[in-house]
Write a protein that holds these residues in place. Sequence first.
Motif, PDB file in Angstrom:
ATOM      1  N   PRO A  74      -1.963  -1.345   6.185  1.00 45.10           N
ATOM      2  CA  PRO A  74      -1.710   0.022   6.656  1.00 45.10           C
ATOM      3  C   PRO A  74      -0.917   0.836   5.628  1.00 45.10           C
ATOM      4  O   PRO A  74      -0.337   0.277   4.695  1.00 45.10           O
ATOM      5  CB  PRO A  74      -0.889  -0.184   7.933  1.00 45.10           C
ATOM      6  CG  PRO A  74      -0.266  -1.518   7.777  1.00 45.10           C
ATOM      7  CD  PRO A  74      -1.200  -2.332   6.928  1.00 45.10           C
ATOM      8  N   LYS A  75      -0.895   2.146   5.821  1.00 43.82           N
ATOM      9  CA  LYS A  75      -0.117   3.046   4.967  1.00 43.82           C
ATOM     10  C   LYS A  75       1.337   2.575   4.945  1.00 43.82           C
ATOM     11  O   LYS A  75       1.898   2.242   5.981  1.00 43.82           O
ATOM     12  CB  LYS A  75      -0.207   4.467   5.521  1.00 43.82           C
ATOM     13  CG  LYS A  75       0.662   5.463   4.812  1.00 43.82           C
ATOM     14  CD  LYS A  75       0.602   6.805   5.505  1.00 43.82           C
ATOM     15  CE  LYS A  75       1.620   7.740   4.886  1.00 43.82           C
ATOM     16  NZ  LYS A  75       1.695   9.005   5.593  1.00 43.82           N
TER      17      LYS A  75
ATOM     18  N   ASN B 194       0.847  -1.193   0.000  1.00 43.25           N
ATOM     19  CA  ASN B 194       0.000   0.000   0.000  1.00 43.25           C
ATOM     20  C   ASN B 194       0.879   1.238   0.000  1.00 43.25           C
ATOM     21  O   ASN B 194       1.576   1.521   0.965  1.00 43.25           O
ATOM     22  CB  ASN B 194      -0.906  -0.001   1.239  1.00 43.25           C
ATOM     23  CG  ASN B 194      -1.772   1.231   1.320  1.00 43.25           C
ATOM     24  OD1 ASN B 194      -1.876   2.002   0.382  1.00 43.25           O
ATOM     25  ND2 ASN B 194      -2.397   1.424   2.460  1.00 43.25           N
TER      26      ASN B 194
ATOM     27  N   ASP C  79      -3.402   6.437   3.250  1.00 48.46           N
ATOM     28  CA  ASP C  79      -4.134   5.875   4.387  1.00 48.46           C
ATOM     29  C   ASP C  79      -4.241   4.367   4.195  1.00 48.46           C
ATOM     30  O   ASP C  79      -3.872   3.827   3.144  1.00 48.46           O
ATOM     31  CB  ASP C  79      -5.523   6.504   4.472  1.00 48.46           C
ATOM     32  CG  ASP C  79      -6.080   6.518   5.882  1.00 48.46           C
ATOM     33  OD1 ASP C  79      -5.458   5.914   6.788  1.00 48.46           O
ATOM     34  OD2 ASP C  79      -7.146   7.137   6.091  1.00 48.46           O
ATOM     35  N   LYS C  80      -4.758   3.679   5.202  1.00 42.94           N
ATOM     36  CA  LYS C  80      -4.912   2.229   5.105  1.00 42.94           C
ATOM     37  C   LYS C  80      -5.932   1.879   4.026  1.00 42.94           C
ATOM     38  O   LYS C  80      -6.794   2.698   3.669  1.00 42.94           O
ATOM     39  CB  LYS C  80      -5.337   1.637   6.443  1.00 42.94           C
ATOM     40  CG  LYS C  80      -6.784   1.897   6.793  1.00 42.94           C
ATOM     41  CD  LYS C  80      -7.198   1.143   8.033  1.00 42.94           C
ATOM     42  CE  LYS C  80      -8.689   1.353   8.248  1.00 42.94           C
ATOM     43  NZ  LYS C  80      -9.223   0.484   9.256  1.00 42.94           N
TER      44      LYS C  80
ATOM     45  N   ALA D 165     -10.071   3.934   3.485  1.00 43.44           N
ATOM     46  CA  ALA D 165     -10.450   4.025   4.899  1.00 43.44           C
ATOM     47  C   ALA D 165     -11.833   4.665   5.079  1.00 43.44           C
ATOM     48  O   ALA D 165     -12.557   4.341   6.011  1.00 43.44           O
ATOM     49  CB  ALA D 165      -9.404   4.810   5.679  1.00 43.44           C
TER      50      ALA D 165
ATOM     51  N   THR E  76      -8.372  -1.639   2.407  1.00 43.54           N
ATOM     52  CA  THR E  76      -8.853  -3.007   2.572  1.00 43.54           C
ATOM     53  C   THR E  76      -8.963  -3.607   1.178  1.00 43.54           C
ATOM     54  O   THR E  76      -9.557  -3.007   0.283  1.00 43.54           O
ATOM     55  CB  THR E  76     -10.235  -3.027   3.262  1.00 43.54           C
ATOM     56  OG1 THR E  76     -10.114  -2.379   4.531  1.00 43.54           O
ATOM     57  CG2 THR E  76     -10.721  -4.444   3.463  1.00 43.54           C
TER      58      THR E  76
END
Length: 138
Positions: A93-94, A66, A70-71, A115, A73
């Motif tokens: 996560p970032k 990633n 930001d994170k 996110a 999914t």
Amino acid sequence: MLCAILEAKNLKLVLFFIFFSLNIYSQSSLETILKSGEIIVSGLSFIKGTKSHSNSKTIESVCIKNKLIDKITVKLTGKDEDGNDVKKELVIPKDGKECLLQLPKGIYTYEIVLANKEIYKKGEYKFDDEITMTVKDD
């Protein structure tokens, strides 16, 4: 590659042990030492032989990095070669990286969710070999 390096280092250690033992032990125990070295080398070959084969039904690892701010999914849904449903979900996560191990080969629909629950990308991908994918801003 790492297995080959470890095997080479272990092989050097075994050879050193054998040659060192030649100087200490009598001729009668030489045969025992050589057989022990052979068993150790055979064991190392067995460890090296556990890699996946092209005719395997699974992929050893599928990794996703990633590079967004930001994170995310990542949701994968699909069917394996036998027609069984497969659903996987990774929260990354970032600047992070997550991997799926032993993923069944097949065509998967992927969805990358931000996110704030907004869908960033959606599509299909055929997973048939190890891969590392990077999600980054276009």
